[in-house]
Design an enzyme around this catalytic site. Structure first.
Site, PDB file in Angstrom:
ATOM      1  CG  ASP A 196     -64.532  26.700 -21.433  1.00  0.00           C
ATOM      2  OD1 ASP A 196     -64.582  25.765 -20.615  1.00  0.00           O
ATOM      3  OD2 ASP A 196     -64.106  26.560 -22.600  1.00  0.00           O
TER       4      ASP A 196
ATOM      5  CD  GLU B 280     -61.537  26.288 -10.874  1.00  0.00           C
ATOM      6  OE1 GLU B 280     -62.195  25.406 -10.315  1.00  0.00           O
ATOM      7  OE2 GLU B 280     -61.288  26.290 -12.079  1.00  0.00           O
TER       8      GLU B 280
ATOM      9  CB  CYS C  79     -76.643  26.581 -13.198  1.00  0.00           C
ATOM     10  SG  CYS C  79     -77.562  27.950 -13.945  1.00  0.00           S
TER      11      CYS C  79
ATOM     12  CB  CYS D 223     -79.355  25.466 -16.329  1.00  0.00           C
ATOM     13  SG  CYS D 223     -79.954  25.154 -14.667  1.00  0.00           S
TER      14      CYS D 223
ATOM     15  CG  ASP E 134     -62.526  27.989 -16.562  1.00  0.00           C
ATOM     16  OD1 ASP E 134     -61.983  27.423 -15.592  1.00  0.00           O
ATOM     17  OD2 ASP E 134     -63.100  27.370 -17.471  1.00  0.00           O
TER      18      ASP E 134
ATOM     19  CB  CYS F 247     -80.621  28.623 -10.828  1.00  0.00           C
ATOM     20  SG  CYS F 247     -80.245  27.015 -11.545  1.00  0.00           S
TER      21      CYS F 247
ATOM     22  CB  CYS G  85     -82.781  28.555 -14.253  1.00  0.00           C
ATOM     23  SG  CYS G  85     -81.090  28.698 -14.837  1.00  0.00           S
TER      24      CYS G  85
HETATM   25 ZN   LIG Z   1     -79.683  27.169 -13.744  1.00  0.00          ZN
END
Ligand SMILES: [Zn+2]
Length: 402
Positions: free
Chosen positions: A352, A270, A323, A342, A184, A326, A345
Site C-alpha cells: 500500500d 486517486e 514498482c 519487484c 492510497d 523502477c 530492481c
Molecule cells: Zn522495481
C-alpha cells in the site's frame, strides 16, 4: 468565501406538518416537471424550457389550492434543480432523473431567500414557517444566502445554511514534491500515505456493519405493508444512521489531521469512480462500506479552506501493480500479497505504501510543465452538497439531490 453550516432543528408538531407539506409539494413539482417534459417531447419532439415550465407552474398554482400553502420560491428552486439534473443527463454526467417518492429516505427542500436567524433566542424563521428551535452548536460570520431543510429517515430535522463569509479564499500553495503526500485508500487500512503512515479500519465500523446487515435481513423477512415491517424499516434506518455518522466522524478526523496538522501542502489521491467500480468489481461490498467518497470530499474542502491542494489522478492508473522505484508493472498482484517485491530492481516494500508513492509520482507528473492545463486544485469536486449550494447561491442555479 462561501461556506455551508449545518444545524439540527427541532420543529414542533405544526411546524413538522408544514415541513411535510413542503417536502411533498417540491416532490410533486419535480415529478410534474419530469412528466411534463417527457410527454411534451413525445408529442411535439421539442423540449419544454425551464421558463415555459415555470410559467405553467405559476398558472397551476392559482388552480391548485394546496400548492398555495408552501413557499413559491422553494417550488421554483425545485424547477431549477430539476432542469440541472436533466441537463446533467445529456452531458452524460448523471443518470436520467427519476421520479421521487415519499418513501425515499431523505426528504429536503430549499429556501432561496428570506431566512432569518435569531441568534439570541436560538430560533430560525423560514418563509411560511416561523420560530423554529435551532441548536446553534457553532457560530458563523457573514450573510445567509440560501438554506436547505432536510429530514432523515429517523425523523431528525436539519438545516444547511449557505453563508457568504467575509474571509477570502487563501491563495493556494505552490505544489512542491517534498511537500506532496500521496494517499492510497485501502480496505485493510483506510488510508495509507506515501510517508508510510496508516489509518486502520476500526473494529467499531465492522461491528456497525454487522448490525446493519442483520437489521436488513430481518426487514426483508417481514410481510410487505405490515406494521412489523415498518418497525424493522425504522430499525434499519437507525443502524444505518449510526454507521454513516461513524464514517463521517472518521473522515473528518483523518482529513483534519492531514490538512491542519501536517506540513504537507498538496495531497495526491486517486479519482475513484466508486460507482463505476462498484458495478464490476469483486470488492463491491468492501468498497461500498468504506466511506472513501465522503473522505475525499472532506479532504477537498478542508484543503480549499487552507490553501492546500488536492490533486486527483487518473482513474485507472495501476498504482498497486507498478514498482515505485523502477516503474516496472507486474502482470498480476493478488490482494492477499501484502508486500510488493519487484522482480526487476529487487525493491521490497509494503504494497500500500508502494501504491501511495506511485500516486504521488503520477500526480506530480500530471501537474508538471508538460501538462500546464491541469489545475492542481479540483474545486469542482469540493463536496456535492457544498458545491451545489454554492452554485445556487451564486447564480440561483442549483442541483441538489445529495
Ligand atoms: Zn522495481
Amino acid at each position: 468565501m462561501l461556506k455551508v453550516y449545518k444545524y439540527r432543528i427541532y420543529p414542533n408538531a405544526s411546524q413538522r406538518q408544514a415541513f411535510t407539506s413542503h417536502f411533498g409539494c417540491v416532490r410533486w413539482v419535480y415529478n410534474w416537471a419530469l412528466e411534463r417534459r417527457q410527454s411534451h417531447y413525445e408529442e411535439k419532439n421539442t423540449t419544454l424550457s425551464r421558463r415555459e415550465l415555470q410559467d405553467e407552474l405559476v398558472a397551476l398554482k392559482k388552480k391548485l389550492s394546496w400548492l398555495r400553502n408552501v413557499n413559491i420560491q422553494s417550488l421554483l428552486a425545485t424547477l431549477i434543480n430539476f432542469d440541472i439534473a436533466y441537463k446533467r443527463f445529456f452531458k452524460k454526467q448523471a443518470k436520467f432523473p427519476r421520479f421521487k417518492s415519499k418513501y425515499d429516505g431523505r426528504q429536503s427542500y430549499q429556501c432561496p431567500q428570506h431566512v432569518e436567524l435569531d441568534v439570541d433566542n436560538k430560533l430560525i424563521n423560514l418563509p411560511k414557517i416561523k420560530c423554529i428551535k435551532i441548536k446553534l452548536h457553532r457560530k458563523f460570520l457573514g450573510e445567509i444566502k440560501t438554506c436547505t431543510v432536510s429530514r432523515t429517515p429517523t425523523q431528525k430535522y436539519y438545516i444547511s445554511i449557505l453563508v457568504s463569509t467575509p474571509e477570502t479564499e487563501p491563495v493556494a500553495y505552490k505544489v512542491v514534491p517534498d511537500k506532496t503526500l500521496g494517499i492510497d485508500l485501502g480496505i485493510k487500512d483506510f488510508v495509507i500515505t506515501s510517508s508510510g503512515d496508516k489509518e486502520p479500519n476500526h473494529k467499531y465500523l465492522y461491528k456497525s456493519q454487522r448490525r446493519l446487515k442483520s437489521a436488513q435481513r430481518k426487514f426483508f423477512k417481514k410481510v410487505k405493508g405490515s406494521s412489523n415491517r415498518a418497525k424493522a424499516r425504522n430499525k434499519v434506518a437507525k443502524v444505518y444512521e449510526k454507521l454513516t455518522n461513524q464514517r463521517r466522524d472518521r473522515a473528518h478526523k483523518v482529513s483534519a489531521r492531514l490538512v491542519y496538522k501536517s506540513h504537507d501542502t498538496s495531497f495526491a489521491i486517486e479519482d475513484l469512480n466508486v460507482q463505476g467500480m462498484m458495478k464490476n468489481h469483486k470488492l463491491a461490498k468492501a468498497i461500498g462500506d468504506c466511506g472513501w467518497h465522503f473522505f475525499i470530499k472532506a479532504l477537498q474542502y478542508k484543503s480549499r479552506w487552507s490553501g492546500k491542494n488536492v490533486i486527483m489522478i487518473d482513474r485507472w492508473f495501476p498504482s498497486s501493480k507498478t514498482c515505485s522505484q523502477c516503474s516496472n508493472v507486474k502482470a498480476k498482484l493478488s490482494l492477499s500479497t501484502r508486500t510488493y517485491e519487484c522482480e526487476q530492481c529487487d525493491m521490497v516494500m509494503d504494497r500500500d505504501v508502494n501504491a501511495a508513492i506511485n500516486i504521488k509520482k503520477v500526480a506530480l507528473l500530471q501537474i508538471g510543465p508538460g501538462r500546464p492545463e491541469c489545475k492542481p486544485v479540483d474545486h469542482a469536486m469540493a463536496g456535492t452538497a457544498v458545491s451545489s449550494l454554492v452554485t445556487h447561491g451564486a447564480k440561483q442555479e442549483a442541483a441538489t439531490r445529495a
